[in-house]
Design a protein around this motif. Sequence first.
Motif, PDB file in Angstrom:
ATOM      1  N   ALA A   1      35.398  30.844  75.917  1.00  0.00           N
ATOM      2  CA  ALA A   1      34.207  31.102  76.724  1.00  0.00           C
ATOM      3  C   ALA A   1      34.178  30.094  77.861  1.00  0.00           C
ATOM      4  O   ALA A   1      34.461  28.914  77.658  1.00  0.00           O
TER       5      ALA A   1
ATOM      6  N   ARG B   1      27.031  30.854  78.678  1.00  0.00           N
ATOM      7  CA  ARG B   1      28.042  31.473  77.817  1.00  0.00           C
ATOM      8  C   ARG B   1      27.388  32.139  76.623  1.00  0.00           C
ATOM      9  O   ARG B   1      27.741  33.259  76.225  1.00  0.00           O
ATOM     10  N   TRP B   2      26.401  31.459  76.028  1.00  0.00           N
ATOM     11  CA  TRP B   2      25.765  32.007  74.830  1.00  0.00           C
ATOM     12  C   TRP B   2      24.789  33.128  75.197  1.00  0.00           C
ATOM     13  O   TRP B   2      24.612  34.076  74.438  1.00  0.00           O
ATOM     14  N   MET B   3      24.190  33.036  76.376  1.00  0.00           N
ATOM     15  CA  MET B   3      23.347  34.135  76.847  1.00  0.00           C
ATOM     16  C   MET B   3      24.181  35.399  77.040  1.00  0.00           C
ATOM     17  O   MET B   3      23.727  36.511  76.761  1.00  0.00           O
ATOM     18  N   THR B   4      25.420  35.215  77.500  1.00  0.00           N
ATOM     19  CA  THR B   4      26.305  36.355  77.735  1.00  0.00           C
ATOM     20  C   THR B   4      26.722  37.018  76.422  1.00  0.00           C
ATOM     21  O   THR B   4      26.876  38.246  76.354  1.00  0.00           O
ATOM     22  N   LEU B   5      26.910  36.225  75.386  1.00  0.00           N
ATOM     23  CA  LEU B   5      27.223  36.800  74.070  1.00  0.00           C
ATOM     24  C   LEU B   5      26.066  37.661  73.567  1.00  0.00           C
ATOM     25  O   LEU B   5      26.279  38.656  72.865  1.00  0.00           O
ATOM     26  N   GLU B   6      24.851  37.282  73.925  1.00  0.00           N
ATOM     27  CA  GLU B   6      23.673  38.040  73.502  1.00  0.00           C
ATOM     28  C   GLU B   6      23.451  39.278  74.373  1.00  0.00           C
ATOM     29  O   GLU B   6      23.100  40.339  73.870  1.00  0.00           O
TER      30      GLU B   6
ATOM     31  N   HIS C   1      25.066  26.870  78.900  1.00  0.00           N
ATOM     32  CA  HIS C   1      24.212  27.753  78.104  1.00  0.00           C
ATOM     33  C   HIS C   1      24.374  29.224  78.480  1.00  0.00           C
ATOM     34  O   HIS C   1      24.057  30.119  77.683  1.00  0.00           O
TER      35      HIS C   1
ATOM     36  N   ALA D   1      33.147  35.527  78.011  1.00  0.00           N
ATOM     37  CA  ALA D   1      33.383  35.215  76.600  1.00  0.00           C
ATOM     38  C   ALA D   1      34.357  36.237  76.029  1.00  0.00           C
ATOM     39  O   ALA D   1      34.135  37.443  76.150  1.00  0.00           O
TER      40      ALA D   1
ATOM     41  N   CYS E   1      36.148  37.580  72.624  1.00  0.00           N
ATOM     42  CA  CYS E   1      35.846  37.493  71.197  1.00  0.00           C
ATOM     43  C   CYS E   1      36.289  38.740  70.446  1.00  0.00           C
ATOM     44  O   CYS E   1      36.666  39.756  71.045  1.00  0.00           O
TER      45      CYS E   1
ATOM     46  N   LEU F   1      34.957  33.778  68.353  1.00  0.00           N
ATOM     47  CA  LEU F   1      35.077  33.468  69.774  1.00  0.00           C
ATOM     48  C   LEU F   1      36.414  32.799  70.064  1.00  0.00           C
ATOM     49  O   LEU F   1      36.708  31.732  69.540  1.00  0.00           O
TER      50      LEU F   1
END
Length: 319
Positions: free
Chosen positions: A137, A83-88, A81, A122, A124, A134
């Motif tokens: 990640a 990975r998606w926090m890092t995109l944000e 999870h 990540a 992208c 992407l």
Amino acid sequence: MSRKPRKSQKKEAYVHCVECNKEIAAKDQALFVEEDVGRFFCGEPCIVTHFTPDIEKLEREYGKHVSANDLTAEEREKYAHLRWMTLEQPDEVWREQTVKGDFRHTLIAEYKPDKKSVWAVAICLMLRDEPSFLYLAFVTSDRYMVDMFRRGEKLKVIRKNSLNEKPGDEKRVDEEGEELTDETARLAEPWTEADSLRVSILKSRKEDDIPVEDFGFYQNCLEETLQEPTELWSFLPKSSKRTYHFIRRYDHEKHFWYVVIAKDAADQTQIEIVDAFPTTDESVIALCRHGRKEVLGGANNGEEAEVPGVPQNVRKNVH
């Protein structure tokens, strides 16, 4: 008998999918993931197909450098999870222009679950300042793996101070929490020869060298190495700040070296520590002997070189 003029019919604009060449009725019906090259796609399958070679190349690169001492499969799943926090909300954003002309962004953030450092990375494409496609990640506990993907220009991270702020009240801050003005909201220093050398040194470490998790036991060596190094090497990369390699040899039951890599800071009275580590491998030390060897503890041919001082308030930015 005159004919009525024929009503002009507006011709509808068409674009073509860059992957399958399918004609798309209107530009606003096409899909796109970046604005640097201006590719149009008819659908998501064509987007994936188009970028698959780049994805596979990055996956091979990751697989080549992943360490056997990195996170286990269970730990990767546990921290997925992040990975998606890092995109944000990344801590770092790096931008590199590819040979195809678009800008590939690498988003990095460090977390400390279970009291140990874990990084999420990540890679992208960005569209209007938001991740749009992407490539790759992953999460890792290997800081040297993270270094491998710090490429191109490091961008200032601009984010809100709080999620509860009202629109219009947000402040732009960098990764250290300092507010950015129009003058400071700019690119940081690009990746340099010194950075490449540092990564080369760190990646050359052998599996039987001092484990990364034991580095904390050697923290007392850092100040000693800065103040009384056995060797000090310096070099000035092109378009960059002077870099220093402080080396101190310790002769205990099993001898080892401690290395501090530093560079000149904006304040000329300070230096910035980039990395610090112990090693038992003399081949690593050989790589650190780069540039000019400074004279320590005496004269050489009647001349004594000035060794850079290390003030007490030196900025210790150890990754």
